[in-house]
Design a protein around this motif. Sequence first.
Motif, short mmCIF file in Angstrom:
data_model
loop_
_atom_site.label_atom_id
_atom_site.label_comp_id
_atom_site.label_asym_id
_atom_site.label_seq_id
_atom_site.Cartn_x
_atom_site.Cartn_y
_atom_site.Cartn_z
N ALA B 143 0.84 -1.20 0.00
CA ALA B 143 0.00 0.00 0.00
C ALA B 143 0.87 1.25 0.00
O ALA B 143 0.59 2.23 -0.71
CB ALA B 143 -0.92 -0.02 1.22
N LEU B 144 1.94 1.23 0.78
CA LEU B 144 2.82 2.40 0.87
C LEU B 144 3.48 2.72 -0.47
O LEU B 144 3.52 3.88 -0.88
CB LEU B 144 3.90 2.19 1.93
CG LEU B 144 3.45 2.25 3.39
CD1 LEU B 144 4.67 2.17 4.31
CD2 LEU B 144 2.66 3.51 3.67
N ARG B 149 4.05 5.97 -5.28
CA ARG B 149 4.03 6.10 -6.73
C ARG B 149 2.97 7.15 -7.13
O ARG B 149 3.21 8.00 -7.98
CB ARG B 149 3.70 4.73 -7.34
CG ARG B 149 3.55 4.71 -8.85
CD ARG B 149 4.88 4.54 -9.55
NE ARG B 149 4.72 4.65 -10.99
CZ ARG B 149 5.69 4.99 -11.83
NH1 ARG B 149 6.89 5.27 -11.37
NH2 ARG B 149 5.47 5.06 -13.11
N HIS B 150 1.83 7.05 -6.48
CA HIS B 150 0.73 7.99 -6.73
C HIS B 150 1.20 9.44 -6.45
O HIS B 150 0.94 10.35 -7.24
CB HIS B 150 -0.44 7.61 -5.83
CG HIS B 150 -1.59 8.56 -5.85
ND1 HIS B 150 -2.30 8.83 -7.00
CD2 HIS B 150 -2.17 9.29 -4.86
CE1 HIS B 150 -3.26 9.70 -6.71
NE2 HIS B 150 -3.20 9.99 -5.43
N SER B 164 13.21 12.83 -10.49
CA SER B 164 13.06 11.98 -11.67
C SER B 164 12.75 10.55 -11.22
O SER B 164 13.07 10.16 -10.10
CB SER B 164 14.36 12.00 -12.46
OG SER B 164 14.49 10.82 -13.22
N TRP B 165 12.12 9.78 -12.10
CA TRP B 165 11.84 8.38 -11.77
C TRP B 165 13.13 7.62 -11.49
O TRP B 165 13.16 6.65 -10.75
CB TRP B 165 11.10 7.70 -12.93
CG TRP B 165 11.98 7.47 -14.14
CD1 TRP B 165 12.19 8.35 -15.15
CD2 TRP B 165 12.79 6.33 -14.41
NE1 TRP B 165 13.08 7.84 -16.05
CE2 TRP B 165 13.46 6.58 -15.63
CE3 TRP B 165 13.02 5.11 -13.76
CZ2 TRP B 165 14.36 5.67 -16.20
CZ3 TRP B 165 13.89 4.21 -14.33
CH2 TRP B 165 14.56 4.49 -15.54
N SER B 166 14.26 8.11 -12.09
CA SER B 166 15.52 7.37 -11.96
C SER B 166 16.31 7.78 -10.72
O SER B 166 17.35 7.20 -10.45
CB SER B 166 16.36 7.58 -13.21
OG SER B 166 16.60 8.97 -13.39
N ASP B 167 15.81 8.76 -9.98
CA ASP B 167 16.43 9.08 -8.69
C ASP B 167 16.27 7.82 -7.81
O ASP B 167 15.15 7.30 -7.68
CB ASP B 167 15.69 10.26 -8.06
CG ASP B 167 16.03 10.44 -6.61
OD1 ASP B 167 17.20 10.74 -6.32
OD2 ASP B 167 15.14 10.24 -5.75
N PHE B 168 17.36 7.33 -7.25
CA PHE B 168 17.29 5.99 -6.66
C PHE B 168 16.34 5.89 -5.49
O PHE B 168 15.64 4.89 -5.35
CB PHE B 168 18.69 5.48 -6.32
CG PHE B 168 19.32 4.80 -7.50
CD1 PHE B 168 18.76 3.65 -8.04
CD2 PHE B 168 20.44 5.34 -8.12
CE1 PHE B 168 19.32 3.03 -9.16
CE2 PHE B 168 21.00 4.73 -9.23
CZ PHE B 168 20.44 3.57 -9.76
N ALA B 169 16.30 6.92 -4.65
CA ALA B 169 15.35 6.88 -3.53
C ALA B 169 13.92 6.76 -4.06
O ALA B 169 13.13 5.94 -3.57
CB ALA B 169 15.51 8.12 -2.67
N THR B 170 13.61 7.52 -5.09
CA THR B 170 12.27 7.48 -5.68
C THR B 170 12.02 6.13 -6.36
O THR B 170 10.96 5.53 -6.19
CB THR B 170 12.12 8.61 -6.71
OG1 THR B 170 12.23 9.85 -6.01
CG2 THR B 170 10.80 8.54 -7.44
N PHE B 171 13.03 5.67 -7.08
CA PHE B 171 12.91 4.39 -7.78
C PHE B 171 12.52 3.28 -6.80
O PHE B 171 11.60 2.51 -7.05
CB PHE B 171 14.24 4.06 -8.46
CG PHE B 171 14.24 2.74 -9.18
CD1 PHE B 171 13.77 2.65 -10.48
CD2 PHE B 171 14.72 1.59 -8.57
CE1 PHE B 171 13.77 1.44 -11.15
CE2 PHE B 171 14.73 0.38 -9.23
CZ PHE B 171 14.25 0.30 -10.54
N TYR B 172 13.21 3.20 -5.66
CA TYR B 172 12.93 2.12 -4.71
C TYR B 172 11.62 2.33 -3.96
O TYR B 172 10.89 1.39 -3.73
CB TYR B 172 14.09 1.97 -3.73
CG TYR B 172 15.33 1.37 -4.37
CD1 TYR B 172 15.28 0.10 -4.94
CD2 TYR B 172 16.52 2.07 -4.41
CE1 TYR B 172 16.40 -0.44 -5.54
CE2 TYR B 172 17.65 1.53 -5.01
CZ TYR B 172 17.58 0.27 -5.58
OH TYR B 172 18.67 -0.27 -6.18
#
Lengths: 297, 332
Positions: B143-144, B149-150, B164-172
């Motif tokens: 859920a988190l 992602r939302h 960016s989507w490729s920023d690693f923190a965001t990616f994971y």
Amino acid sequence: MTDTAIEADALAKRFGRLGRATWALRDCSFRLPAGRVCAVVGPNGAGKSTLLALAAGLTAPTGGTVTVLGTTPGAARARVGFVAQDKPLYPQLSIAETLRMGADLNPGHWDAAAAQRVVAGGDLDPKKRIRSLSGGQRTRVALALALGKRPELLLMDEPMADLDPLARHELMGVLMAQAAEHGTTIVMSSHVVAELEDSCDHLLLIGEGRVRLAGEIDELLEGHARVSAPAQSDLSPHTVIESRTTGRQVSALVRPVGTLRADWQGGTPSLEELVLSYLRNPEAPALTPAKSEEFSA
Amino acid sequence: MSAALTAPTRVHLTRWVVRLHRPALYLWTALILALAAALLWLAGPLADAAAEAWQRYNACADMGPCAYDQDAILRYKDYYEYATYAVLAVPFLVAAWSGASLIGREVENGTARLAWTQGLSPVRWLATKLALPALLVTVGTGALVALHRHAWVAGDGRIDTAKSWSDFATFYASGPVVVALALTGLVAGALIGLRRASSFGALGGGLCVTAFLWFGIHLLIPHLWSTVTKVTPMAHNVGPSGNGISVTQGVITATGARIADAHCTADTTAQCQAYYADLDAVSWFNDYHPAAHYWPLQWIATGILLAVTALLTVVTFRGLRRRTTTPEGAAV
């Protein structure tokens, strides 16, 4: 149903890795008939707890086999009760919850009334949390949990150590009643021999990881004699367990082979004397059922 | 025999697992609800306010000073970071709890032995102890990451400072990899909790295994899917182009040879031009993963971690079985 509660054959347990390994139990063979109240006696570190843990299916042997109630310890789990030395219980549960858990985890053979009787004997409030109980009170709850399971074999590691004399007497009575009523085999370890003498009919003496003595207490006592003889007496062919020379007398504990000389003063040793003699003399030959059969043959 | 005492019923272990770990269950529920609420807030009002501020800023950028809500932009950026790191902390939290509390403390206090001498096998005990938390961890962490992602989608393209989507923190934080890592942490904690007699050691061990696996999968991820190569003529003098997760960058020479990592470290443009001329470079290349590779990379990495988790689970169960069953004891 089998007539053997526990049978060990060359049972061995080693702790630690190669090089630093120590044998907690080694070449341990004995047979405990069902329905007995058996005392497992020996000094601290002798391997008593290891033996009980092996029989309870808590740890696997390094060598040899142990059969419990005619099957493996794992398969006998539901029919065996176990009380560990430090009486582990969930501290956050109340006494009533602990017993309800016992009922849920032992479906089909839970005796709620028996468990409650043991707790009630200690005048304990069922709502009390385990963490607020004294050592003796915890022992009582641990025993209630084990007895509520209505086991065919009850294994207890130093069960009475935390109890005051009154509680000890009362709980021993509860255990003996259980054994008499349901034919439960009871095995309890202790290093205090005196507390077992009245209630146990079978003995397993363990020293340095090996079985030193095994058998019915009456037979073991009858199979030994305390003798007092002149200092120069030749004690052979009797097996000498322990001898001490004081002045012109030698007092010894022997396993007689044939009849003893009539002029030697003697008598049957007490259980404590017997146990202490064996423990003081690690070189004394062990007496286990296999060997006693050889003797009688 | 004693079986006739009461009618046989089932072993009810699940309710006791819940009862024994009730505080952890409450804490977990509170944590998931609080983080979910924060992420919804981030995706809604906070993202909207930041997007509006950027819109105003961009509208009047050429016309001198203008009024826009700078605080809204910074608030979105800060809270996005806090929420991202909170989601990334979940696998560690699960591993620490599993090692220390779920299994380690039971082994340390001897209550595991108490459970193993009731009418159920140690294997059954462990299965129940792991299955229920695994379910809650999957649902909660799942859920988190969905909400994260939302929240990221809400800012993407509307907020210029959005990651960016490729920023690693965001990616994971916004993909299933972190859910798989939480499950790995759960099993790793249990494995070490059963092997070590101290719950504190199991806590540390569970954390270390989780960190190690995360690091491993991080190194592996760029190589899990074939890259796209983008070639930019040297004349543009802007360096390699193509946004995403880059794997190899460099220059291509007149003969068509690729020289990787040919970074100019000189101070002046003239020196750099000389450097590249020396190499006979005619264009830049960039082997990278564009945004379209997001899901393949996520799912393959998740699959690998789940396979590792399955392996750790087998090792954990086999270890427990070997430890408590006699060699001949086929019956458990």
